[in-house]
Design a protein around this motif. Sequence first.
Motif, PDB file in Angstrom:
ATOM      1  N   GLU A  70     -10.808   0.664  -1.091  1.00  0.00           N
ATOM      2  CA  GLU A  70      -9.717   1.295  -0.696  1.00  0.00           C
ATOM      3  C   GLU A  70      -9.071   2.240  -1.724  1.00  0.00           C
ATOM      4  O   GLU A  70      -8.684   3.374  -1.580  1.00  0.00           O
ATOM      5  CB  GLU A  70      -8.708   0.517   0.139  1.00  0.00           C
ATOM      6  CG  GLU A  70      -9.164   0.014   1.434  1.00  0.00           C
ATOM      7  CD  GLU A  70      -8.071  -0.639   2.110  1.00  0.00           C
ATOM      8  OE1 GLU A  70      -7.323  -1.336   1.512  1.00  0.00           O
ATOM      9  OE2 GLU A  70      -8.277  -1.044   3.492  1.00  0.00           O
ATOM     10  N   TRP A 112       0.985  -1.164  -0.031  1.00  0.00           N
ATOM     11  CA  TRP A 112      -0.021  -0.010   0.302  1.00  0.00           C
ATOM     12  C   TRP A 112       1.065   1.134  -0.004  1.00  0.00           C
ATOM     13  O   TRP A 112       0.527   2.204  -0.730  1.00  0.00           O
ATOM     14  CB  TRP A 112      -0.825   0.085   1.257  1.00  0.00           C
ATOM     15  CG  TRP A 112      -1.720   1.231   1.204  1.00  0.00           C
ATOM     16  CD1 TRP A 112      -1.797   2.187   2.104  1.00  0.00           C
ATOM     17  CD2 TRP A 112      -2.996   1.640   0.151  1.00  0.00           C
ATOM     18  NE1 TRP A 112      -2.713   3.230   1.948  1.00  0.00           N
ATOM     19  CE2 TRP A 112      -3.668   2.571   0.808  1.00  0.00           C
ATOM     20  CE3 TRP A 112      -3.362   0.700  -0.759  1.00  0.00           C
ATOM     21  CZ2 TRP A 112      -4.524   3.006   0.193  1.00  0.00           C
ATOM     22  CZ3 TRP A 112      -4.545   1.283  -1.399  1.00  0.00           C
ATOM     23  CH2 TRP A 112      -5.144   2.551  -0.916  1.00  0.00           C
ATOM     24  N   LYS A 160     -13.135  -4.866   0.004  1.00  0.00           N
ATOM     25  CA  LYS A 160     -12.111  -3.956   0.773  1.00  0.00           C
ATOM     26  C   LYS A 160     -11.064  -3.153  -0.036  1.00  0.00           C
ATOM     27  O   LYS A 160     -10.909  -2.141  -0.149  1.00  0.00           O
ATOM     28  CB  LYS A 160     -11.766  -4.587   1.932  1.00  0.00           C
ATOM     29  CG  LYS A 160     -11.042  -3.441   2.979  1.00  0.00           C
ATOM     30  CD  LYS A 160     -10.827  -4.527   4.219  1.00  0.00           C
ATOM     31  CE  LYS A 160     -10.120  -3.617   5.212  1.00  0.00           C
ATOM     32  NZ  LYS A 160      -8.713  -3.058   4.834  1.00  0.00           N
ATOM     33  N   GLN A 162     -11.178   4.896  -3.203  1.00  0.00           N
ATOM     34  CA  GLN A 162     -11.397   6.085  -2.378  1.00  0.00           C
ATOM     35  C   GLN A 162      -9.882   6.968  -2.255  1.00  0.00           C
ATOM     36  O   GLN A 162     -10.203   8.260  -2.303  1.00  0.00           O
ATOM     37  CB  GLN A 162     -11.380   5.811  -0.953  1.00  0.00           C
ATOM     38  CG  GLN A 162     -13.032   5.185  -0.534  1.00  0.00           C
ATOM     39  CD  GLN A 162     -13.109   4.342   0.797  1.00  0.00           C
ATOM     40  OE1 GLN A 162     -12.201   4.202   1.428  1.00  0.00           O
ATOM     41  NE2 GLN A 162     -14.206   3.867   0.855  1.00  0.00           N
TER      42      GLN A 162
END
Length: 598
Positions: free
Chosen positions: A280, A235, A276, A283
């Motif tokens: 993520e 990430w 999920k 967003q």
Amino acid sequence: MQIASLIFLFLASTITVFVASTHTYNDIPQIISNEVRELKVTKKISHNLTRAVNDLVKIKDKKTSNHLFCQTCDLVIRQIIAYRRSGANKESMVAFFRKLCRTFATWGGVACDGYINIEIDTVLYIIDNRKDLTVHRVCAIAFQPKNCTDPNAHKWTVDLPPKRKTVKTHHPSHSEASPLKVLHLTDFHYDPLYEPGSNAACNVPLCCQKSNGPPSKATNAAGYWGDYHVCDTPWHSITELMTHLKDAHKTFDLIYYTGDIVSHRSWATTKDENVKAIKELFQLFNKTFKATPLYPILGNHEPHPTDFYSPGNVTSKVSTQWIFDLMASEWKRWLPDETKATILAGGYYTVLVKPKFRIIALNSNVCFISNLWLLYHDEDPYDQLKWLVDVLTKAEKDGEKVHILSHIPPGEIQCLQRWTSQFRKIVDRFAPIIVAHFNGHTHLDELRLFRDPTNHKKIINVAYNAGSFTTFVGFNPNYRTYDVDANTLEVLDYDHYTYNLTKANQNKDKDPEWYKLYSFKDAYGLKNTTYDSLTDLIGRMSRNRTLMQQYFRYQGRDSDPYTAQGCDDTCLRKLVCGITAVEASESIQCQNIKKRTT
């Protein structure tokens, strides 16, 4: 990129073993029947079969090998279907598949059990409900690159309107205004479980996670920013990219995201985890790019199970309708309300960006041969190609120019041949208004050129593949920006950006050093990007070994391991061939190019 479904990978492993396990071709059917039948009741493998693995490399003739492969596939599939239809329950089928997987595949027990548990319900649904399912149908679809055939395959077609008179076609002039700036992102493959320092050389199909344990040596430790091994994207690398894009580029007019958010941990995905990860990333896009128009499409990794896009009329237990429902909700932050109906119907849509400029976003993942639902229904899934013709017909009438976004690029060797032939037919018909295609999936920086079917020296359309942000496998991360003419919507040039992962990982406390790897026109000596220039380019590529070596290096973004593997003359000839291969059948021919003999 995909990790193919259980049944496909199982067959790929088992069949090659069976083919090599005999010294005479006539023995193959009996050996296969005996061995598969025995596996239903025992885990033991005969000495002859074990010895045969060592003989595999001796089968060098590709035509002979493919023939034996397809013949063997028929026999193995017949055993599987017959076992289920003889009354074997789910537990028995699971046990059977576990023996097959653990015996012949190399993933290990964890991945074997994961694939089986995730995919078994779909496999059994198709066997139980597609009453006319034949072994030829299964093998022809699953092993299309091996030239397996189905003599009873339905040769479905998509109807096209007659060509309009060219004298009435409006050709806008190039704009004197500044070109539109388009950002192309693709194939992030975000791995929430990525762990810097973990084992990057593990024994399952995706590494660099804590569960893989410690590395056996320092060179196998997962890098901080990513890794060249079989690993996906942490990430913090994604958020660093977002920061870099804001700092390095003042603004973009449009953003294209051409699919694949979810990681390659396909044997252990869940619907909730996929949801999920998707939320993520979207967003983050929304936070980073704010009001900038963004046009996303689905990749083959977004659904659960991976690659599976079910027809609309199957039961909820195996249906993947949830992915369309999710996209209709997530994409509404960027797309107008009128796109909702087709997103819910099949994950595709069209938007009029401004007068005379239309984007068509396809869900081409339905054609991917690892989409097991093709065995159940393969005729223009979701009526998408019919819809594409209708949209293009109206766009032509209204004088619009079109960009097509599609995860699977034209000519992908693992895209259903019938789908690719019909798509190519559509592009040929509407080439005057389709200005460019934008793709992902392969993780390669690639160019695909459509040739006039009546004059192969003439280029009539172009597709751009922007590579991938994931390093899977052996690549440097990248993104691409295009200069697009505001009137004609033609790509005037593009810049390709990357960073060297080796250098980046040497100092995790410092952000990676992004740099422009190349500009399209400069790198390939183009005066412009017209079809005449692209025609000249493919001619030069076919004659210029140095130019094609450069094309090879750029495919992997000049990464250390990709460049080190090299590309010999046969490899280069396949690359040149692939640039103009816009149907799966053409790509298969390219892969069958043999080494020149003197």
